[in-house]
Motif scaffolding. Sequence first.
Motif, PDB file in Angstrom:
ATOM      1  N   SER A  60      36.046  46.459  42.966  1.00 37.92           N
ATOM      2  CA  SER A  60      37.497  46.564  42.759  1.00 37.92           C
ATOM      3  C   SER A  60      37.861  47.543  41.642  1.00 37.92           C
ATOM      4  N   ASP A  61      36.906  47.905  40.809  1.00 35.24           N
ATOM      5  CA  ASP A  61      37.166  48.831  39.708  1.00 35.24           C
ATOM      6  C   ASP A  61      37.069  50.294  40.135  1.00 35.24           C
ATOM      7  N   LEU A  62      36.649  50.540  41.362  1.00 38.52           N
ATOM      8  CA  LEU A  62      36.438  51.905  41.842  1.00 38.52           C
ATOM      9  C   LEU A  62      37.620  52.430  42.645  1.00 38.52           C
ATOM     10  N   LEU A  63      37.864  53.701  42.518  1.00 37.47           N
ATOM     11  CA  LEU A  63      38.797  54.375  43.418  1.00 37.47           C
ATOM     12  C   LEU A  63      38.083  54.574  44.750  1.00 37.47           C
ATOM     13  N   ALA A  64      38.835  54.716  45.817  1.00 34.66           N
ATOM     14  CA  ALA A  64      38.250  54.821  47.156  1.00 34.66           C
ATOM     15  C   ALA A  64      37.230  55.952  47.242  1.00 34.66           C
ATOM     16  N   GLU A  65      37.551  57.100  46.671  1.00 36.13           N
ATOM     17  CA  GLU A  65      36.637  58.244  46.741  1.00 36.13           C
ATOM     18  C   GLU A  65      35.325  57.956  46.014  1.00 36.13           C
ATOM     19  N   THR A 104      35.282  41.390  41.886  1.00 31.98           N
ATOM     20  CA  THR A 104      36.095  41.686  40.716  1.00 31.98           C
ATOM     21  C   THR A 104      35.578  40.933  39.506  1.00 31.98           C
ATOM     22  N   SER A 105      35.893  41.430  38.337  1.00 36.74           N
ATOM     23  CA  SER A 105      35.510  40.738  37.109  1.00 36.74           C
ATOM     24  C   SER A 105      36.536  39.681  36.714  1.00 36.74           C
ATOM     25  N   HIS A 106      37.639  39.639  37.435  1.00 41.15           N
ATOM     26  CA  HIS A 106      38.709  38.691  37.121  1.00 41.15           C
ATOM     27  C   HIS A 106      38.246  37.258  37.348  1.00 41.15           C
ATOM     28  N   ASN A 107      38.528  36.399  36.393  1.00 43.04           N
ATOM     29  CA  ASN A 107      38.223  34.975  36.514  1.00 43.04           C
ATOM     30  C   ASN A 107      39.497  34.267  36.943  1.00 43.04           C
ATOM     31  N   TRP A 108      39.527  33.782  38.170  1.00 41.42           N
ATOM     32  CA  TRP A 108      40.730  33.192  38.727  1.00 41.42           C
ATOM     33  C   TRP A 108      41.063  31.841  38.117  1.00 41.42           C
ATOM     34  N   ASN A 109      40.089  31.157  37.521  1.00 39.25           N
ATOM     35  CA  ASN A 109      40.318  29.890  36.836  1.00 39.25           C
ATOM     36  C   ASN A 109      41.043  28.881  37.730  1.00 39.25           C
TER      37      ASN A 109
END
Length: 71
Positions: free
Chosen positions: A26-31, A63-68
Amino acid sequence: MSNDDYFAKNNEFATWLKEEKNVFFSDLLAESARELFSDFIKAWNKGKLDSHYYEGIATGPRTSHNWNIKK
């Protein structure tokens, strides 16, 4: 495997990104993601990846997001 497998092997690719490149999909751009997928394909086709990639991965880190989420 080829670039046509981008969606079919996305779980394996996302896992490879996190384990080998220390980056989340999720941290990457499509290219950037497509360029790294090309590197992943090369390693895959040469048989240089760990066996768990070839066995299939049901879900990859996105993703690195923690949804908790509370249970």
